[in-house]
Design an enzyme around this catalytic site. Structure first.
Site, PDB file in Angstrom:
ATOM      1  N   ASP A   9       0.864  -1.183   0.000  1.00 41.01           N
ATOM      2  CA  ASP A   9       0.000   0.000   0.000  1.00 41.01           C
ATOM      3  C   ASP A   9       0.902   1.235   0.000  1.00 41.01           C
ATOM      4  O   ASP A   9       2.076   1.151   0.369  1.00 41.01           O
ATOM      5  CB  ASP A   9      -0.880  -0.030   1.267  1.00 41.01           C
ATOM      6  N   ASP A 316      -4.179  -3.766   5.591  1.00 42.76           N
ATOM      7  CA  ASP A 316      -4.551  -3.325   6.938  1.00 42.76           C
ATOM      8  C   ASP A 316      -6.046  -3.479   7.204  1.00 42.76           C
ATOM      9  O   ASP A 316      -6.453  -3.840   8.292  1.00 42.76           O
ATOM     10  CB  ASP A 316      -4.103  -1.881   7.205  1.00 42.76           C
ATOM     11  N   ASP A 320      -8.911  -6.260   2.978  1.00 42.73           N
ATOM     12  CA  ASP A 320      -7.623  -6.708   2.436  1.00 42.73           C
ATOM     13  C   ASP A 320      -7.325  -8.167   2.788  1.00 42.73           C
ATOM     14  O   ASP A 320      -6.428  -8.776   2.202  1.00 42.73           O
ATOM     15  CB  ASP A 320      -6.473  -5.842   2.984  1.00 42.73           C
TER      16      ASP A 320
END
Length: 433
Positions: A9, A316, A320
């Protein structure tokens, strides 16, 4: 240690997650904001001149909407300010405070009724508030998505129809700000007729009035550039997956050094148009994915794995979790990560920092090397013993080694040296392979 691809990310992992608003576009004008950090000290600049933000109605309205559609809090603690909540929302509160617009005061006039939280599918959030006799929905989200829900625009105190030219101009400004590695949010509002107890996104997030764009910067972490260079020499590909605008993601990727001239960047929408076969063929050329949903993350992991790569995937949020579980090495965030993601992951990084993942790869390679040394040494020792016993029995000689001899040899020559090999320090050139 075996990882060949790290999918990460952007916000908080590759960048510091310390947002600072640097520009506001409202009423057709672009205002710059000075000052850094969470201290509400700074000026608003228009045409290279410092201005009083209260003199500009559209600017004031855009900041007020950002404050009223906000779940964070700006708190003064021992002469310093800190943010409680999302750093992106916190940055808007700080910028508004520079214009003397405070959330606590605004909430006295606009009491809270309901909230439709942000999600990665809608890419926006809404807070419904009551202004005595009126009920108003305040919305903020990704500009390219939110604009599709807007039908009008407010300019010089007058609300008029949002034209094609308006849309093009807003998207152009959005693109220019994103090219400067800024994260851009759009703010809009709508007066509601009904006073129902249940407010739903489908019925509220439409026929909105566009109010402005708020652009903020989240600088890359200093140590990440070095870590990505280390990945390159180690033969590990870095892939950025973010919900931000494509131009913002590409600008950060270029700054960190993993977006080349022949590299491609895909949005979730563009990814949907590719078949699995087409995507698997092209995946090696794509280091940046923008405006993606959790389903896209799953596709990215599967495409890399189909090519025989060992994939590490960071995550997170609850959404996900499937992609983190699907990856060869699931990496959860220790600070922002949810319990669900931590449960399905193989590794939790406590500081949410990309450089820590690279350190873990180095450590893993060192452990892998030591296991190989350990096994190689033990097999070679024992192979010698087996060969002596086998040869002597083959040519009819009596056993050259009794069981007690073998035990003694194993105890003295195998155990301690093998343990020593198992704790060998990491080789200095291990990340250059």
């Amino acid at each position: 240690g075996c990882a060949t691809v790290i999918c990460s990310d952007k916000t908080g992992t590759l960048t510091k997650n310390e947002m600072t608003v640097q520009a506001v576009f409202a009423g057709g004008a672009l205002f710059k904001v000075t000052g850094i950090g969470y201290e509400p000290k700074g000026e608003f600049v228009y045409n290279d001149k410092a201005i009083n933000p209260n003199d500009y109605q559209e600017l004031n309205r855009a900041l007020s909407l950002g404050v009223l559609c906000n779940g964070a809090q700006l708190i003064k603690d021992n002469n310093s300010y800190k943010i409680v909540g999302d750093p992106t929302e916190g940055a808007i509160l700080v910028a508004s405070a520079k214009a003397n617009i405070w959330k606590e005061e605004k909430e006295k006039d606009f009491s809270f009724l309901d909230e439709i939280p942000f999600d990665s599918e809608r890419k926006k959030m809404t807070i419904v508030r009551s202004d005595r006799d009126k009920i108003i929905a305040f919305v903020k989200g990704a500009p390219d998505v939110l604009l599709d829900d807007c039908v009008s625009i407010e300019e010089k105190g007058i609300t008029r129809k949002l034209t094609y030219e308006d849309r093009e101009n807003i998207l152009k400004v959005n693109g220019e700000l994103a090219d400067q590695a800024m994260r851009v949010l759009a703010v809009a509002y709508r007066a509601l007729d009904d006073t129902s107890d249940k407010y739903e996104a489908k019925s509220i997030e439409r026929n909105l009035t566009f109010a402005g764009l708020i652009a903020m910067i989240d600088p890359p972490r200093e140590e990440v550039k070095k870590a990505i260079a280390e990945c390159k020499t180690a033969g590990i590909r870095t892939v950025m997956i973010t919900g931000d605008h494509k131009n913002t993601a590409v600008a950060i990727a270029k700054e960190l050094g993993f977006f080349k001239e022949d590299s491609l960047a895909l949005t979730g929408e563009e990814l949907d148009k590719l078949s699995d076969e087409e995507f698997t063929k092209e995946v090696e050329m794509i280091p940046v994915y923008a405006r993606v949903s959790p389903e896209h993350k799953l596709r990215i992991v599967r495409a890399w794995r189909k090519r025989g790569e060992i994939v590490a995937m960071t995550g997170d949020g609850v959404n996900d979790a499937p992609a983190v579980k699907e990856a060869d090495i699931g990496v959860a965030m220790g600070i922002t990560g949810t319990d669900v993601t931590k449960e399905v992951s193989d590794m939790v990084i406590t500081d949410d920092n990309f450089a820590s993942i690279v350190s873990a790869v180095e450590e893993g390679r060192g452990i892998y090397d030591n296991i190989k040394k350990f096994i190689h040494y033990l097999l070679s020792c024992n192979a010698g013993e087996i060969l002596v016993m086998f040869t002597s029995s083959l040519i009819g000689l009596p056993p050259p080694l009794l069981p007690i001899h073998i035990l003694w040899v194993n105890l003295v020559t195998d155990g301690l040296p093998a343990l020593a090999l198992g704790v060998d320090p990491v080789a200095p050139n291990i990340m250059k392979r």
